[in-house]
Design an enzyme around this catalytic site. Structure first.
Site, PDB file in Angstrom:
ATOM      1  N   HIS A 260     -14.385  -0.854   1.223  1.00  0.00           N
ATOM      2  CA  HIS A 260     -14.756  -1.638   2.635  1.00  0.00           C
ATOM      3  C   HIS A 260     -14.424  -0.822   4.088  1.00  0.00           C
ATOM      4  O   HIS A 260     -13.939  -1.141   4.732  1.00  0.00           O
ATOM      5  CB  HIS A 260     -13.879  -2.958   2.494  1.00  0.00           C
ATOM      6  CG  HIS A 260     -14.243  -3.969   1.593  1.00  0.00           C
ATOM      7  ND1 HIS A 260     -14.225  -3.645   0.113  1.00  0.00           N
ATOM      8  CD2 HIS A 260     -14.295  -4.999   1.523  1.00  0.00           C
ATOM      9  CE1 HIS A 260     -14.646  -4.557  -0.534  1.00  0.00           C
ATOM     10  NE2 HIS A 260     -14.562  -5.745   0.028  1.00  0.00           N
TER      11      HIS A 260
ATOM     12  N   GLU B 126       0.929  -1.288  -0.060  1.00  0.00           N
ATOM     13  CA  GLU B 126       0.010  -0.118  -0.025  1.00  0.00           C
ATOM     14  C   GLU B 126       0.929   1.351  -0.066  1.00  0.00           C
ATOM     15  O   GLU B 126       0.467   2.340  -0.396  1.00  0.00           O
ATOM     16  CB  GLU B 126      -1.007   0.050   1.112  1.00  0.00           C
ATOM     17  CG  GLU B 126      -2.094  -1.167   1.114  1.00  0.00           C
ATOM     18  CD  GLU B 126      -1.394  -2.536   1.555  1.00  0.00           C
ATOM     19  OE1 GLU B 126      -0.386  -2.496   2.138  1.00  0.00           O
ATOM     20  OE2 GLU B 126      -2.158  -3.537   1.219  1.00  0.00           O
TER      21      GLU B 126
END
Lengths: 329, 286
Positions: free
Chosen positions: A119, A68
Site C-alpha cells: 500500500h 511494527e
C-alpha cells in the site's frame, strides 16, 4: 541479459492486477523452494497477500500483532537463526514507523530482513494521507547495506520476490494496493540491480519506478505523436542504482525526467540528481509529490490531481522541454 | 593499563565465580579510565549476571564463536558494553590486552557492541528496546520452527530500557508463543540517565507486569552470583513460558563513591578515581 519485452496489448487494453498479488504468489513459491523462508505480518495478513503462505506453511508464519517495531526486530532474530524472513505491513507503518529498528537490527547487523511495504503511494486512495506512504524510497535508500526494489507490475513483483529469497540480504520491497496495468510478460527478465530500457528514444529519458513505469510508457507514446522521441528506462531497483544504464541513456538524450509515486525529494528523483550532478550534469525534471502529503479520493482521481497519469506526465514533459535548454549543462 | 592476561574457564565453584566477578569489575574500571568516556554504573552492577552466563550457565566456545550448537546471548542494553567486553576477553574470545583499546579509533571494542567487529558479539546494540525481540525471534525459530530443545537464548535489559514500547511488544510476543527457551535478565538498578527510574517513569508492579504478559518471573539479588546461576538454571527448567529474572543490583557495585548514584550512569572515572575504585575493589567482597 535477455531483452525486456513489453506485453504488446498493455498500452491498448491492459490487464489490471494489484502489484501485491504478485508478491503473494512469489512468497508462496519462494516458500516451496526454500524452507528457510518465513513470513511475519502485523495484523494485515490478507491485505498484504501473505495469507497464501500462511495457509500453506502455518508453522513458518508469525503473527506479531499491530507492532511494527517488533515485526522487524523479531525478523532480525529469525534471520540470525538462519531464516529468510519476509515482513509485511502497510508501507506507512513499516518502514514508516520502525526505521531505526530496520537500520540497527537488519542493516548494521547485516541480517537478511525483507521489509515489504504494501500500500505504498497515493493509489491507496480513500484511506487518505496518513496511509499513503510517499517517503519510503527516501528513508530506505539512505541506509547502508539496504537494497530498495519497487516492481513495476504484479508479474515483476512475483519475480522480484523470488529473486530476493534466492539472494537474501536486507531489502525494502515496495508494493502497491490498487489494480495497476501489467506491462511485463511472464518471461520478462528480473534481476536485483539492473535498470531496463523498455523503449528507445533520443530526445529525453523517462526514468521511472514502480507503478509509474507504465504511465511513463503511455506518456512516451503520446509524446511520440508530438514529435518528441522519449526513451523509457524502468528502474525497479532504486538501490543499488544501475548507473551505467541510466548514464548511457542520458548521454544519448541529454535530458532526464524522473517519475515516481513518491516525494520527489530523496527517492528516485533524488538518486538520479545525485548521479547526474556527479557524472553527467543534465537538466532533471522530477515528477511525483512536491513536498506535500496526499489526500483522500479515488486512486484515479488522485493520480489526476497529482498529475501522474501518462497524459498529464506527457503534458508536463512538453512544458518542461519548452522551458529549459536541452543538453549537458 | 597493567592488565594481567588471566583467562578463566567454566566453573561451578562460588569462590572462583566471585574471583572472576572481581577481575571483571577491575577490568571495567581500567577500561573506562583509559577510554575517558563510557558508562560506569551499569557495567559494574551487572558483573555477576554476565559472569554467571559466560562462566557457568551458557554453552559456548570462545575458540569457535559461531559454534552452531551454542546458546545465544543478546546484550540489549548495549551501553554496558564494557562488562560484555571484559567477560568475553576473560573467557578467551580475544586478548585481554585489547580491553585497553575501548572506544579508540580503529578498535574492535566499539563504543557500543557491533556485530562483526569483535568475536563473541552476536548482535549490534545500543539503541534500546531491540534486544528482547531479536532474542525472541531467535528463540521462536529454535523452539517452534526447528524444534531444537537443547539450546537457550539469553538477553539482558536495563530497567530504564523498559520505558521502550518495543520491549513490551516483544514481551507479548514471547508470552504468546510460549518461548520457554528464552531467559531475560532485567538489571533492576533503579537508575537511568535523568535520575531514579521511579522518578523518570515509574515501573510500579514490575513483577505483575511481566506475569500479566504470561512470563515466569523470578526476583533475586543480582549481585549474588550464586543466586543468578540458580535463577538461570531454574529458568531453563521452565519450558512452558519465557522466564524473566528481575536482578536487583546496586549501580556502581563495588565502588563506594559510585554506588546508588545515578550521575555515574554515563561517565567514566578519572585516573585518580579509577585508582581509588581499584583499591576499593581489592579490599571488598567481590
Amino acid at each position: 541479459m535477455s531483452v525486456y519485452q513489453i506485453d504488446p496489448k498493455a498500452l491498448v487494453e491492459p490487464r489490471l492486477e494489484p502489484i501485491r498479488h504478485g508478491f503473494g504468489r512469489g512468497l508462496l513459491a519462494a516458500g516451496e523452494t526454500d524452507e528457510r523462508v518465513v513470513a511475519l505480518c502485523a495484523d494485515l495478513t490478507e491485505s498484504t497477500c501473505m495469507h497464501h503462505f500462511k495457509a500453506r506453511f502455518p508453522e513458518r508464519f508469525v503473527e506479531v500483532g499491530i507492532a511494527e517495531q517488533n515485526l522487524v526486530t523479531v525478523a532480525a532474530g529469525l534471520a540470525h537463526a538462519g531464516k529468510i524472513p519476509f515482513t509485511s505491513s502497510y508501507a506507512a507503518f513499516s518502514p514508516g514507523r520502525n526505521w531505526e529498528q530496520i537500520k540497527t537490527t537488519a542493516c548494521m547487523n547485516r541480517r537478511p530482513v525483507i521489509v515489504c511495504g504494501s500500500h505504498a503511494g497515493i493509489n491507496v486512495g480513500y484511506d487518505g494521507a496518513t496511509h499513503q506512504m510517499l517517503e519510503d524510497l527516501a528513508i530506505m535508500r539512505v541506509l547502508p547495506n539496504m537494497r530498495v526494489i519497487a516492481p513495476g507490475d504484479s508479474l515483476e513483483a512475483e519475480r522480484a520476490t523470488l529473486a530476493i529469497a534466492a539472494d537474501p540480504a536486507p531489502t525494502y520491497l515496495r508494493l502497491a494496493r490498487d489494480q495497476t496495468p501489467v506491462f511485463s510478460r511472464p518471461d520478462s527478465p528480473f534481476q536485483i540491480g539492473p535498470a531496463y530500457p523498455l523503449r528507445e528514444g533520443s530526445d529525453v529519458s523517462l526514468i521511472a519506478t514502480g507503478t509509474m513505469t507504465y504511465q511513463a510508457l503511455v506518456a512516451a507514446s503520446l509524446l511520440d505523436r508530438h514529435g518528441i522521441s522519449a526513451e523509457v528506462v524502468h528502474v525497479p531497483t532504486v538501490k543499488p542504482l544501475d548507473e551505467a544504464t541510466v548514464l548511457a541513456s542520458l548521454r544519448k538524450t541529454g535530458r532526464a525526467v524522473t517519475i515516481e509515486e513518491a516525494q520527489i525529494a530523496g527517492g528516485l528523483g533524488g538518486a538520479i540528481c545525485e548521479l547526474t550532478a556527479r557524472a553527467h550534469p543534465v537538466v532533471v525534471q522530477r515528477l511525483g509529490l512536491r513536498d506535500r502529503y496526499g489526500e483522500t479520493g479515488a486512486p484515479t482521481e488522485l493520480l489526476e490531481k497529482f498529475r501522474l497519469t501518462g497524459r498529464l506526465i506527457a503534458e508536463d514533459i512538453e512544458r518542461g522541454l519548452d522551458s529549459t535548454p536541452k543538453g549537458s549543462l | 593499563m597493567g592488565l594481567d592476561e588471566r583467562v578463566f574457564t567454566r566453573t561451578d565453584d562460588d569462590v572462583q565465580l566471585r574471583r572472576v566477578v572481581r577481575v571483571v569489575r577491575e577490568d571495567i574500571v581500567r577500561m573506562l579510565a583509559a577510554a575517558g568516556s563510557g558508562h560506569s554504573a551499569g557495567p559494574l552492577g551487572m558483573a555477576e549476571q554476565l559472569t554467571a552466563l559466560y562462566f557457568n550457565v551458557m554453552r559456548h566456545d570462545p575458540a569457535n564463536p559461531d559454534w552452531p550448537d551454542r546458546d545465544l546471548f543478546f546484550l540489549s542494553n548495549g551501553h554496558v558494553a564494557p562488562v560484555l567486553y571484559a567477560v568475553l576477553a576473560r573467557a578467551g574470545y580475544f586478548p585481554v590486552a585489547e580491553l585497553g583499546t575501548l572506544r579508540r579509533l580503529g578498535s574492535r571494542l566499539q563504543g557500543h557492541p557491533e556485530r562483526g567487529a569483535l568475536p563473541g558479539v552476536e548482535s549490534t546494540s545500543g539503541p534500546l528496546g531491540c534486544g528482547l525481540s531479536q532474542a525472541a525471534g531467535y528463540a521462536h525459530a529454535l523452539r517452534n520452527i526447528d524444534h531444537v530443545k537443547r539450546r537457550f537464548v539469553y538477553v539482558t535489559l536495563g530497567d530504564g530500557e523498559l520505558d521502550e514500547g518495543n520491549v513490551w511488544e516483544a514481551a507479548m510476543f514471547a508470552g504468546k508463543y510460549k518461548l520457554g527457551n528464552l531467559i531475560a535478565l532485567v538489571d533492576r538498578n533503579n537508575i537511568q540517565i535523568d535520575g531514579a527510574t521511579e522518578d523518570v517513569m515509574p515501573l510500579t508492579g514490575l513483577r505483575a507486569k511481566w506475569e500479566a504478559f504470561d512470563w515466569h518471573v523470578l526476583d533475586i539479588d543480582g549481585n549474588d552470583v550464586r543466586a543468578v546461576v540458580d535463577a538461570l538454571v531454574l529458568g531453563q527448567k521452565v519450558s512452558w513460558a519465557p522466564t524473566v529474572i528481575l536482578a536487583n543490583t546496586v549501580p556502581g557495585r563495588g565502588v563506594p563513591f559510585m554506588e546508588y548514584d545515578h550521575s555515574w550512569h554515563g561517565k567514566p572515572p578519572t585516573p585518580a578515581q579509577a585508582a581509588e575504585a581499584l583499591r576499593a575493589l581489592a579490599g571488598g567482597e567481590s
